[in-house]
Write an enzyme that holds these catalytic residues in place. Structure first.
Site, mmCIF file in Angstrom:
data_model
loop_
_atom_site.group_PDB
_atom_site.id
_atom_site.type_symbol
_atom_site.label_atom_id
_atom_site.label_comp_id
_atom_site.label_asym_id
_atom_site.label_seq_id
_atom_site.Cartn_x
_atom_site.Cartn_y
_atom_site.Cartn_z
ATOM 1 N N SER A 161 63.212 109.092 18.736
ATOM 2 C CA SER A 161 62.443 109.305 17.515
ATOM 3 C C SER A 161 61.286 108.308 17.518
ATOM 4 O O SER A 161 61.517 107.103 17.470
ATOM 5 C CB SER A 161 63.375 109.075 16.311
ATOM 6 O OG SER A 161 62.653 109.052 15.111
ATOM 7 N N LYS A 187 60.892 113.390 19.363
ATOM 8 C CA LYS A 187 60.697 113.630 17.932
ATOM 9 C C LYS A 187 59.597 112.692 17.468
ATOM 10 O O LYS A 187 59.626 111.500 17.742
ATOM 11 C CB LYS A 187 62.003 113.368 17.200
ATOM 12 C CG LYS A 187 61.899 113.125 15.706
ATOM 13 C CD LYS A 187 63.285 113.131 15.077
ATOM 14 C CE LYS A 187 63.373 112.203 13.872
ATOM 15 N NZ LYS A 187 64.722 112.167 13.295
ATOM 16 N N LYS A 189 57.389 111.216 14.293
ATOM 17 C CA LYS A 189 57.242 111.058 12.845
ATOM 18 C C LYS A 189 55.818 111.468 12.470
ATOM 19 O O LYS A 189 54.857 111.007 13.100
ATOM 20 C CB LYS A 189 57.465 109.594 12.458
ATOM 21 C CG LYS A 189 58.866 109.101 12.738
ATOM 22 C CD LYS A 189 59.860 109.745 11.794
ATOM 23 C CE LYS A 189 61.237 109.121 11.932
ATOM 24 N NZ LYS A 189 62.210 109.729 11.023
ATOM 25 N N ASP A 214 58.960 115.158 12.458
ATOM 26 C CA ASP A 214 59.757 114.771 11.287
ATOM 27 C C ASP A 214 58.832 114.283 10.181
ATOM 28 O O ASP A 214 58.201 113.237 10.301
ATOM 29 C CB ASP A 214 60.761 113.674 11.674
ATOM 30 C CG ASP A 214 61.727 113.328 10.542
ATOM 31 O OD1 ASP A 214 61.565 113.874 9.427
ATOM 32 O OD2 ASP A 214 62.647 112.517 10.773
ATOM 33 N N GLU A 239 61.321 118.805 10.976
ATOM 34 C CA GLU A 239 62.372 118.165 10.184
ATOM 35 C C GLU A 239 61.816 117.739 8.826
ATOM 36 O O GLU A 239 60.767 117.094 8.749
ATOM 37 C CB GLU A 239 62.883 116.954 10.973
ATOM 38 C CG GLU A 239 64.116 116.295 10.405
ATOM 39 C CD GLU A 239 64.621 115.159 11.320
ATOM 40 O OE1 GLU A 239 64.343 115.190 12.536
ATOM 41 O OE2 GLU A 239 65.278 114.248 10.810
ATOM 42 N N ASP A 264 67.186 117.209 6.777
ATOM 43 C CA ASP A 264 67.703 115.847 6.905
ATOM 44 C C ASP A 264 67.991 115.345 5.490
ATOM 45 O O ASP A 264 69.111 115.519 4.982
ATOM 46 C CB ASP A 264 66.689 114.967 7.661
ATOM 47 C CG ASP A 264 67.134 113.521 7.818
ATOM 48 O OD1 ASP A 264 68.133 113.125 7.207
ATOM 49 O OD2 ASP A 264 66.476 112.751 8.547
ATOM 50 N N LYS A 288 73.651 113.099 9.435
ATOM 51 C CA LYS A 288 73.780 111.634 9.449
ATOM 52 C C LYS A 288 74.961 111.350 8.546
ATOM 53 O O LYS A 288 74.892 111.576 7.331
ATOM 54 C CB LYS A 288 72.541 110.973 8.854
ATOM 55 C CG LYS A 288 71.363 110.948 9.770
ATOM 56 C CD LYS A 288 70.282 110.063 9.207
ATOM 57 C CE LYS A 288 68.965 110.459 9.835
ATOM 58 N NZ LYS A 288 67.844 109.717 9.282
ATOM 59 N N GLY A 316 70.106 109.345 13.240
ATOM 60 C CA GLY A 316 70.434 107.923 13.247
ATOM 61 C C GLY A 316 69.703 107.182 12.157
ATOM 62 O O GLY A 316 68.769 107.696 11.539
HETATM 63 O O1 OSB Z 1 64.376 110.581 9.305
HETATM 64 O O2 OSB Z 1 65.611 110.443 11.025
HETATM 65 C C1 OSB Z 1 64.990 109.897 10.099
HETATM 66 C C2 OSB Z 1 65.263 106.104 10.568
HETATM 67 C C3 OSB Z 1 65.293 105.681 9.259
HETATM 68 C C4 OSB Z 1 65.160 106.615 8.249
HETATM 69 C C5 OSB Z 1 65.024 107.974 8.554
HETATM 70 C C6 OSB Z 1 65.032 108.394 9.871
HETATM 71 C C7 OSB Z 1 65.128 107.439 10.902
HETATM 72 C C8 OSB Z 1 65.093 107.770 12.324
HETATM 73 C C9 OSB Z 1 65.851 106.833 13.218
HETATM 74 O O3 OSB Z 1 64.424 108.670 12.762
HETATM 75 C C10 OSB Z 1 66.306 107.429 14.484
HETATM 76 C C11 OSB Z 1 67.349 106.579 15.172
HETATM 77 O O4 OSB Z 1 68.196 105.936 14.527
HETATM 78 O O5 OSB Z 1 67.346 106.583 16.416
HETATM 79 MG MG MG Z 2 64.610 112.674 9.628
#
Ligand code: OSB
Ligand code: MG
Length: 394
Positions: A161, A187, A189, A214, A239, A264, A288, A316
């Site tokens: 990510s 992925k 952001k 995401d 996402e 999510d 999660k 995660g």
């Molecule tokens: O949206 O997946 C998410 C971390 C903090 C808050 C939201 C997200 C995330 C991540 C972390 O994308 C991914 C990871 O733990 O490897």
């Molecule tokens: Mg997410």
């Protein structure tokens, strides 16, 4: 879409039902909490802001026979991703959950979960305490979590990510490194202003590699994002583009896209997830377990999705190896058919709280732990070093 009244998957076993049947005596002698503060190797930016350090709450459950299990609540400082925070989790563990479990005898992890079933919210605290109970159960039964839970794979395919960067060159440079290490899905952001151009550049640079975006709730509505342009890129998924509770708008957006929307933030409980899927708010679910409120609740979502042919994957929260151990075992369940966000803790932290820590293999997978408890050897001396506050039930 007609759903069965129960979440038991057609033709498959319900992993949640099996988990609820796991019987092992857990008499909670003592709970100890550690609030740890871990500096991040490099900052992580999402639509919510930038994180430079991570606070996690570690739960140490000791049972009457001296067996110790650890769990992790890798929450946030401020309630952006979810209503819970580090402080609300601390409050819930010390004031709501500890009084319900300390000194009591349970016949399995599901019975602990039952003890707080009347409470709303505080999912991170429930998850961490449930995990600690599962870690005890695994040791007492002599079975790794993945086997105890009905896991079907010995390794979990992993994607990375990527946070928002200052420049596209910086993002692409980091991706080159990770893709060469084996990561099998990227992925990215996104947020308004860092979306379609970035995704186009990434798609052009890594043709054929599964790619997802995401939004972390960063867009306000069906007309607020470059949806047709993103849709044309053939992404694996988009996402959480809109707010977690915007189930109707998400459904309208999903109806206009070929690309699946992945839930999510919206998937905050099994029942909300059922409502979202029935509305058509998404076609994939990121599980999660802390957000959903624990392992058994996550299994309910897993079973529900399996019954609807909705694929899931494990997300995660930048957990240390302790939290990742449970995530890896969960991701070994049958309907986790898409790559997980499971980058090794060493990407985020100078040192992990478990040793040996885990790493990604050349084929882009991480082996599911075979060890008992959380799956890894918890290093209590390291935990002490990063601890900024503790609490004990006695
Ligand atoms: O949206 O997946 C998410 C971390 C903090 C808050 C939201 C997200 C995330 C991540 C972390 O994308 C991914 C990871 O733990 O490897
Ligand atoms: Mg997410």
């Amino acid at each position: 879409m007609i759903e069965p009244a129960s979440a038991a998957p057609a033709g498959g076993t319900s992993v949640a039902a099996l988990a609820r049947q796991v019987r092992v005596s857990i008499r909670v002698r003592r709970l100890v909490l550690h609030s740890v503060e871990l500096p991040l190797v490099s900052s992580f930016r999402t639509a919510y802001g930038t994180t430079t350090g991570k606070r996690s709450i570690l739960v140490r459950l000791e049972d009457a026979e001296g067996v110790v299990g650890w769990g992790e609540a890798a929450g946030a400082e401020v309630p952006t991703y979810a209503p819970d925070t580090h402080d609300s989790t601390w409050y819930a563990l010390t004031k709501l959950l500890a009084p319900r479990v300390v000194g009591r005898d349970f016949d399995g992890p599901a019975a602990l979960v039952e003890s707080w079933a009347a409470l709303q919210g505080y999912h991170w605290s429930m998850h961490a305490l449930e995990c600690a109970a599962w870690a005890v159960a695994s040791q007492k039964l002599g079975r790794p979590l993945s086997r105890l839970w009905g896991g079907v794979r010995e390794a979990v395919p992993v994607g990375e990510s990527f946070g928002i960067k200052d420049t596209l060159a910086e993002l692409l440079g980091e991706m080159e490194r990770r893709v060469s290490e084996g990561y099998c899905r990227i992925k990215v952001k996104i947020e308004p202003g860092w979306d379609v151009d970035v995704m186009r550049a990434v798609a052009a640079r890594f043709p054929g590699l599964p790619l997802s975006a995401d939004g972390n709730c960063g867009y306000t509505g069906v007309r607020d994002g470059p949806w047709p342009e993103l849709d044309a890129l053939g992404l694996l998924m988009i996402e959480q583009p809109l707010a977690g509770d915007a189930l109707c708008d998400l459904a309208d957006l999903q109806a206009s896209l070929r690309t699946p929307i992945c839930l999510d933030e919206s998937s905050s409980s099994p029942e909300i997830t059922r409502a979202a899927l029935r509305l058509g708010s998404g076609r994939i679910v990121n599980i999660k377990p802390a957000r959903i409120g624990g392992i058994v609740a996550s299994m309910d979502v897993h079973d529900l999705c399996q019954s609807l042919s909705v694929p899931v994957w494990c997300g995660g929260m930048l957990e240390t190896g302790i939290g990742r151990g449970f995530n890896l075992a969960l991701a070994s369940l049958p309907n986790f058919t898409l790559p997980a966000d499971m980058s090794p803790a060493k990407i985020f932290y100078a040192e992990d709280l478990v040793d040996p820590t885990f790493d990604i293999r050349k084929d882009g997978t991480i082996p599911v732990p075979e060890d008992l408890g959380c799956g890894f050897h918890v290093q209590e001396d390291r935990i002490e070093r990063y601890t900024v506050a503790t609490w004990s039930s006695d």
